[in-house]
Enzyme design. Sequence first.
Site, mmCIF file in Angstrom:
data_model
loop_
_atom_site.group_PDB
_atom_site.id
_atom_site.type_symbol
_atom_site.label_atom_id
_atom_site.label_comp_id
_atom_site.label_asym_id
_atom_site.label_seq_id
_atom_site.Cartn_x
_atom_site.Cartn_y
_atom_site.Cartn_z
ATOM 1 N N GLY A 191 0.822 -1.190 0.000
ATOM 2 C CA GLY A 191 0.000 0.000 0.000
ATOM 3 C C GLY A 191 0.864 1.250 0.000
ATOM 4 O O GLY A 191 2.068 1.208 0.272
ATOM 5 N N CYS A 192 0.216 2.371 -0.296
ATOM 6 C CA CYS A 192 0.959 3.627 -0.394
ATOM 7 C C CYS A 192 1.504 4.051 0.962
ATOM 8 O O CYS A 192 2.668 4.446 1.070
ATOM 9 C CB CYS A 192 0.068 4.714 -0.995
ATOM 10 S SG CYS A 192 -1.590 4.808 -0.286
#
Lengths: 342, 342, 342, 342
Positions: B147-148
């Site tokens: 994920g970011c």
Amino acid sequence: MYSVAILGASGYAGGELIRFVDNHPGFEVSFLGAHRSAGETLGAVHPQLSGGDRALEAFDLERVSETDLVFMALPHGASGEPAMQLAGSGSKIVDLGSDFRLDTPERYLEAYGQDHPYPEELGKWVYGIPELFRDSIAPSDRVAVPGCYPTSAIIPLVPLIDARLIETRGIVVDSMSGVSGAGRGVSGSLQYGAIDESVKAYSMLTHRHRPEMEQTLDMFGTAPTSVLFTPHLVPMQRGLLSTIYASAATDTSLESLTGAFDEQYVDALFVKRSEAPPETRWVVGSNNLMVSIHLDERTSTVVIVSAIDNLVKGAAGQAVQSANLMFGFGESTGLPSEGWMP
Amino acid sequence: MYSVAILGASGYAGGELIRFVDNHPGFEVSFLGAHRSAGETLGAVHPQLSGGDRALEAFDLERVSETDLVFMALPHGASGEPAMQLAGSGSKIVDLGSDFRLDTPERYLEAYGQDHPYPEELGKWVYGIPELFRDSIAPSDRVAVPGCYPTSAIIPLVPLIDARLIETRGIVVDSMSGVSGAGRGVSGSLQYGAIDESVKAYSMLTHRHRPEMEQTLDMFGTAPTSVLFTPHLVPMQRGLLSTIYASAATDTSLESLTGAFDEQYVDALFVKRSEAPPETRWVVGSNNLMVSIHLDERTSTVVIVSAIDNLVKGAAGQAVQSANLMFGFGESTGLPSEGWMP
Amino acid sequence: MYSVAILGASGYAGGELIRFVDNHPGFEVSFLGAHRSAGETLGAVHPQLSGGDRALEAFDLERVSETDLVFMALPHGASGEPAMQLAGSGSKIVDLGSDFRLDTPERYLEAYGQDHPYPEELGKWVYGIPELFRDSIAPSDRVAVPGCYPTSAIIPLVPLIDARLIETRGIVVDSMSGVSGAGRGVSGSLQYGAIDESVKAYSMLTHRHRPEMEQTLDMFGTAPTSVLFTPHLVPMQRGLLSTIYASAATDTSLESLTGAFDEQYVDALFVKRSEAPPETRWVVGSNNLMVSIHLDERTSTVVIVSAIDNLVKGAAGQAVQSANLMFGFGESTGLPSEGWMP
Amino acid sequence: MYSVAILGASGYAGGELIRFVDNHPGFEVSFLGAHRSAGETLGAVHPQLSGGDRALEAFDLERVSETDLVFMALPHGASGEPAMQLAGSGSKIVDLGSDFRLDTPERYLEAYGQDHPYPEELGKWVYGIPELFRDSIAPSDRVAVPGCYPTSAIIPLVPLIDARLIETRGIVVDSMSGVSGAGRGVSGSLQYGAIDESVKAYSMLTHRHRPEMEQTLDMFGTAPTSVLFTPHLVPMQRGLLSTIYASAATDTSLESLTGAFDEQYVDALFVKRSEAPPETRWVVGSNNLMVSIHLDERTSTVVIVSAIDNLVKGAAGQAVQSANLMFGFGESTGLPSEGWMP
């Protein structure tokens, strides 16, 4: 009607002060002071206000000293001299700047890196958070309104420190501010192209508002407070959100936290607690401060989210709120209790 | 040329994947899969791209299974079934979703509140941070891109944990993300009127990316990691900034921190350290991650500021970076090393 | 590889030029010139670019004259002197400024209110719209790239004027530009607080780009053109939208309008027509210009909506497109045909 | 105190109505009606307002009919039925919607593409621009408040048409609106990602507000009016700017234009003329409309720039202004004459 002088009328906080005073039943503007904009009309610098033909004038301390109330919304360091010159006049002063917020020459030196020019003044000014210092503000004629970041942090932290629910060491205050918090001066770092669609941290570890937080929190705890403060600039005009982390004391529960907060502010018209973390648009345009309180049991950390409009509760609104106490008006007189959205 | 299928082509990450593949010398798009937008042309959903008459098609696993490489950029929970159906085909898969990032059914249950439908798959997928797991990614045919938020936190924290310079308990990750991080779905909370000129914290204490961070950090430390993660939404399209707080170990100095970081990433093309805290506009449009490291001696706290473009290094760029390794291309092939500003 | 000097490297257009040249297979940066930023590194002014240790240098015309190609991205009035000094060198020049766009001293005087310092140069420079003047640009060594507003208006209007489908008098060009169009200089009117959440018209009736439009349109019509041009500033970084109104000639139909347009630009890679009015986000990041054409039969008015990225097709992209022709590269070499969204 | 019902309380205009009524000395909210949000508290949909525990209720026409004043701020088509049901009650109605603005079934059909359900009502409602129709509004009990775009165009055009200074055919109204003008409904085209950093034209040639403009302008001219109207959406919350082009009549001078305007609005508290083109931030938050007037002698075209806050003078503010007249209050009672900036 009490007559009001506003020094620093051309800035953002100055504009909001004029707007609030224009709508106040007991105050009226009688002098608008400006430095660079002296000689211009109000309409030229604040086209959103009425009475655009009112003049912005160079500081004329004689005329200022004839007013009942002086708001100073000046850059750091510029409040000292006019404040001293007004000593002895009957004018009460509410300073939105940072010159008189700190209580000792030592703390001032630590925060600003230089000696205070009038060290004997420190400690004579009342710190203008009405929700905490109502009784000192009312009889005072010298009030120093807190910075926007300290306002957002001190109000929610005080009841928790006061009730011994959090540790006073290693409090982290991580804040985001809209750009109006940087004032109306012109600089490359405040150009639209440098702000829009970007966020940044600034003044890492050294922001001047940190000593202000510690000074006030120290008044309520048993041990000295240490705060690590990181401000961020975000692409919006107004609004300030602080996310605050503090170690929970033993046996602290969510109920004890919210209970202490609610009890402290049961009579505070502008302080509200919500279950969900508040968004800044919920408070922009009003003098409200909204808070949510959370307890992370995995790490024994209390997390607080706190939102204000930096120009209202963080500046001009809180200044008028203090002035209301000083002149015997109801604390919320002339102040917006409802914001605008969107 | 290797043929590429992109599942989830209509989303923001899907659009960036198409753009990167269109500009890649060794990959070419051969299938664009979409759910709701199936039947539309690419031009109708991504008017900024070329080849607007290319069709978005319903998932045709037979055709997908004939491609060399499948990117999946699907909502949480939607990657599992197509991934299982592609087992046995020769297609390599890079999943941008969260279905296969966690290593155990227990951790998945904790993060997502439900059992994983294919628990035997967990642990078979390589976690796609090339800077840390280059040697595992290259030979793999199943990569789960982080994920970011975890990308922004793990990359700077790993060398400090690995060198025992910070405590692994009570790490605070306080992040702000542009709105594209929430995807392209339609909801009231993502309307312009709900986002513009406001900031908010969300998923207080419970965001699903936290276990992902702990899982990876645990691989490098001697003691279990605990993270307190607070994401915020800020009014901008792209960009993600994390401000990270960790207790310094005894004897940790600023030099030891920056030294450990620089040594770890000496060969990492996309990881850069700056003295000043990075602004998100410095990385938007590129696959870069920029970091600054600070030590607050008053509170013995290490503070890290880390910036990425959430759609590039935080999603599509990192996916292509992993795919480059899997297919023997240079790690930066086809990826932007320069962003746009403004 | 042809060597390239970029004068005005610290501005927004300069930054885009560097990015495009860095990614171009046949050009390479060999000199970066700046005025105020001379002595700084590229990384200090364009942290989004690679090679941040490259130096910005004061103009050294001797070194510049050794390069094959000089891009000048300077403020109005600043291109004249270096251009004259480079006369006789073998360097080809592409000027993004407005000094050499107009064809006669009279038109220059009308537009800029002063005499041109080198009037004998006017008319020697080719106006750099490749879609219209490809054959003149290719053999030239002096090209003046149009302004962003004229680019957006001229490209859609030319085929309609050329086919006698609209009247040439009283054309209204009503445009909105993102703020980067105003350049990177520092001024109070470009501060975030003056731009965000507001729109305004400026340079009412007198904007300097109007004569540039008329000059080029005059080349295609039978009667002199008169344009009324109103630019607006809108709160976004990039993107320019022009809504254009012209009286329809007798018998003009929607089919004749779109037919003339499509025929003119059948081979133009970057010019696209859509049925729906284009949004600027459809072109931001690419060198594309998108147009929709409408006919209001109630008032016999042709309405055109035209969108570009002001820094790409409106500046640096069009400059590289012209340079590609001058050096024998394919017209789109090194230029983005796909934008980013969001 | 007059009791007030607000139907459509959950929308943006509804929220502003509540704010204005809460601050009005002669009106008080007694019923808040909502469709989808019925059953929720006010605080859940308008957290910026006070009295957050007030209930939003399904329309209860019996209770509504007991109020003195009903504001309807409903989607198009939704005002008809409650308005008819309130016939015979003593309640006065101010409708912010478009159901009762047009004067004939024919014009309604042209604008909305369907027959009006209550054609006999058309013509019974007064068009609520107090500056033009004060004498009709005051005694009326049915007022239809104009749309935001027509307000911005009609007020400046009327005195120029009335004085025969401009041609009534082929008037071009080119407008930009902030996003709140589209209401608070949820749609993909209003997502942050679809709006931010982009502008677009919409409803090309067919926007429903055009017949409304022509209907009112026709009342003041000698020849029928024809308007070509192009609305644009720009990335900001509030504010509406119209740039208007009309052919000057013979002998029209700038002085005659400004003279006619000033004479018409000499007593209008909220209408102001400025020499410089007004910016929307000058009026946002207030009920003001600001105008600048220009004459392009090259093309004999009058150009007008007109700015309002679409939610205040373009909706809720103008509604309260009309209601003030209907109930005998001063026209500006309870309305903000000063905006906020930034």
